[in-house]
Design a protein around this motif. Structure first.
Motif, mmCIF file in Angstrom:
data_model
loop_
_atom_site.group_PDB
_atom_site.id
_atom_site.type_symbol
_atom_site.label_atom_id
_atom_site.label_comp_id
_atom_site.label_asym_id
_atom_site.label_seq_id
_atom_site.Cartn_x
_atom_site.Cartn_y
_atom_site.Cartn_z
ATOM 1 N N ALA A 1 -12.921 -5.007 -8.216
ATOM 2 C CA ALA A 1 -11.696 -5.716 -8.577
ATOM 3 C C ALA A 1 -10.948 -4.519 -9.062
ATOM 4 N N ASN A 2 -11.434 -3.229 -9.427
ATOM 5 C CA ASN A 2 -10.541 -2.022 -10.627
ATOM 6 C C ASN A 2 -10.487 -1.159 -9.053
ATOM 7 N N PRO A 3 -10.595 -1.089 -9.018
ATOM 8 C CA PRO A 3 -10.610 -0.295 -7.186
ATOM 9 C C PRO A 3 -9.317 -0.909 -6.502
ATOM 10 N N ASN A 4 -9.635 -2.247 -6.101
ATOM 11 C CA ASN A 4 -8.599 -3.237 -5.779
ATOM 12 C C ASN A 4 -7.218 -3.428 -6.274
ATOM 13 N N ALA A 5 -7.128 -2.800 -7.658
ATOM 14 C CA ALA A 5 -6.245 -3.238 -9.187
ATOM 15 C C ALA A 5 -5.242 -1.491 -8.777
ATOM 16 N N VAL A 6 -6.185 -0.734 -8.305
ATOM 17 C CA VAL A 6 -6.266 0.731 -7.986
ATOM 18 C C VAL A 6 -4.951 1.237 -6.795
ATOM 19 N N LEU A 7 -5.146 0.740 -5.872
ATOM 20 C CA LEU A 7 -5.773 0.753 -4.470
ATOM 21 C C LEU A 7 -3.568 0.126 -4.455
ATOM 22 N N ALA A 8 -3.802 -1.258 -5.253
ATOM 23 C CA ALA A 8 -2.410 -1.607 -4.906
ATOM 24 C C ALA A 8 -1.640 -1.252 -6.017
ATOM 25 N N PHE A 9 -1.826 -0.419 -7.681
ATOM 26 C CA PHE A 9 -1.348 0.735 -7.721
ATOM 27 C C PHE A 9 -0.257 1.648 -7.224
ATOM 28 N N LEU A 10 -1.186 1.656 -6.162
ATOM 29 C CA LEU A 10 -1.042 3.399 -5.361
ATOM 30 C C LEU A 10 0.335 2.508 -4.272
ATOM 31 N N ALA A 11 -0.291 1.308 -3.947
ATOM 32 C CA ALA A 11 0.497 1.037 -2.572
ATOM 33 C C ALA A 11 1.894 1.061 -3.227
ATOM 34 N N GLY A 12 1.989 0.498 -4.798
ATOM 35 C CA GLY A 12 3.002 0.395 -5.118
ATOM 36 C C GLY A 12 4.694 1.449 -5.542
ATOM 37 N N LEU A 13 3.461 2.412 -5.569
ATOM 38 C CA LEU A 13 4.133 3.734 -5.933
ATOM 39 C C LEU A 13 4.720 4.354 -4.745
ATOM 40 N N GLY A 14 3.829 3.815 -3.052
ATOM 41 C CA GLY A 14 4.929 4.413 -1.756
ATOM 42 C C GLY A 14 3.707 4.542 -1.177
ATOM 43 N N LEU A 15 2.464 4.918 -2.002
ATOM 44 C CA LEU A 15 1.109 5.944 -0.865
ATOM 45 C C LEU A 15 0.896 5.582 -0.132
ATOM 46 N N SER A 16 0.700 5.600 1.564
ATOM 47 C CA SER A 16 0.462 4.811 2.598
ATOM 48 C C SER A 16 -1.347 4.501 2.434
ATOM 49 N N GLY A 17 -1.391 3.648 2.871
ATOM 50 C CA GLY A 17 -2.999 3.620 3.005
ATOM 51 C C GLY A 17 -3.552 5.370 3.584
#
Length: 386
Positions: free
Chosen positions: A74-90
């Protein structure tokens, strides 16, 4: 569904840099986390790092012990979504997680979102904030980063200058602002350095401001000890030259300079005052310059001591090619004035070419070609006249 949620998160971050207390972002992130992995029962950290975060197997093996306490994505997924929201690629997100696995444990709504809001308030764009995450990773998950950047941005003059320093080392973001950094900055200003000087000092030696203030005072004393007083134009370079060098290493380098350039005590002191950074030159590079300037060019040791900044220039890219141009012009009666190598070396490339290459296109048609070859290390035995 996950892509739509991420798009909503991105849209929220972009449209609302200062989200109110009733922000729907936490709810969106929770939904994103659930959408990525609706059944966390079989959660295995190492597999998650490879399959979801994009780490290589060796990276995941190295990172997983630090995340052994996680039993849900749950938390790691939220962090990955946050990073995507800042424009970071995979790939960008994977690089952050590989360098700092605990980033996946950061509190998104408690820490990361307030940090983004604070940095946006300082004038940083979303892409700049994303770049900062990639650069400083673990420091970004501390809310103190906002107050530190608020102090550092005016000191360094621009975000670009600050990022140049952070690319080399991010000690400044970990250092105590009130007990270490600010006292050091105040002391360096008292020594006659402006903020621009302090910024340059930190770009070359990122640990300077983050070092124990007593040690910084010792470095200043050391700079004065090589004959460069506080307030002088060369003081910043002197401080840069002696920073983090022991007195023994400085003494050994001074002895080497004296032997290599045949300098007296007085002459080595003059050389250090003129170009303190010579202390940072490797023994090999100093030896090559000595052999060239004294044995080949025929310069007197005392002459070099008074113009020691000549030692700053590249042997291959500047000293040797320009020497051969001057020698060629002089031998062929094309030099109508007494031009020293020191003067020629200090010219910008554009000025050197305009003054010493272009005027002789007809008399010496191969000069430009030979000079260009010499600058690439393809030094001809003699420059061609015809």
């Amino acid at each position: 569904e996950m892509l739509r949620l991420r798009e909503r998160i991105v849209s929220h971050l972009l449209s609302s840099p200062s989200a109110p207390a009733t922000s729907p972002l936490p709810r969106l992130l929770s939904a994103a986390a659930a959408a990525i992995s609706p059944n966390p029962a079989g959660f295995v950290v190492e597999e998650y790092l490879v399959d979801t975060c994009g780490l290589t197997r060796p990276q995941a093996l190295k990172a997983s012990p630090k995340l052994s306490h996680l039993n849900s994505p749950a938390n790691p997924n939220a962090v990955l979504a946050f990073l995507a929201g800042l424009g970071l690629s995979g790939a960008d997100a994977a690089a952050v997680v590989a360098k700092d696995p605990l980033f996946l444990c950061a509190g998104v709504e408690r820490t990361l979102v307030p940090v983004v809001e604070g940095l946006t308030g300082l004038g940083l764009s979303r892409s700049e904030i994303g770049g900062l995450v990639s650069l400083v990773h673990h420091c970004f998950r501390r809310r103190t980063i906002v107050s530190k950047l608020k102090y550092y941005l005016p000191l360094f003059g621009s975000l670009d200058n600050l990022l140049r320093m952070l690319k080399r080392e991010n000690h400044l973001l970990s250092a105590d602002l009130d007990k270490v950094v600010k006292p050091n900055a105040v002391f360096l200003r008292d020594c006659g350095l402006g903020d621009c000087d302090i910024a340059k000092l930190c770009i070359h030696g990122p640990r300077m401001l983050a070092t124990n203030p007593e040690r910084v005072r010792a470095m200043v004393a050391c700079a004065e000890g090589i004959g460069v007083p506080r307030g002088s134009g060369m003081f910043r370079q002197a401080l840069q030259a002696v920073a983090f060098l022991s007195e023994e290493k400085i003494a050994a380098k001074v002895d080497y300079l004296k032997n290599t350039f045949r300098w007296s005590d007085a002459e080595v002191s003059i050389a250090l005052r003129k170009y303190p950074v010579v202390l940072r030159k490797s023994k090999g590079s100093l030896k090559r310059r000595s052999e060239f300037l004294i044995s080949k060019v025929g310069l007197e040791p005392v002459y070099i001591a008074h113009r020691s900044d000549i030692l700053a220039y590249s042997m291959e890219g500047r000293l040797r090619p320009r020497y051969y141009v001057i020698k060629f012009l002089r031998q062929n009666g094309l030099l109508d004035r007494d031009l020293s190598l020191h003067t020629a070396v200090k010219m910008t490339e554009k000025v050197f070419v305009e003054k010493l290459i272009c005027p002789h296109k007809e008399a010496a048609p191969h000069l430009a070609e030979d000079y260009a070859a010499a600058c690439k290390g393809e030094l001809p035995t003699n420059f061609r006249f015809t």
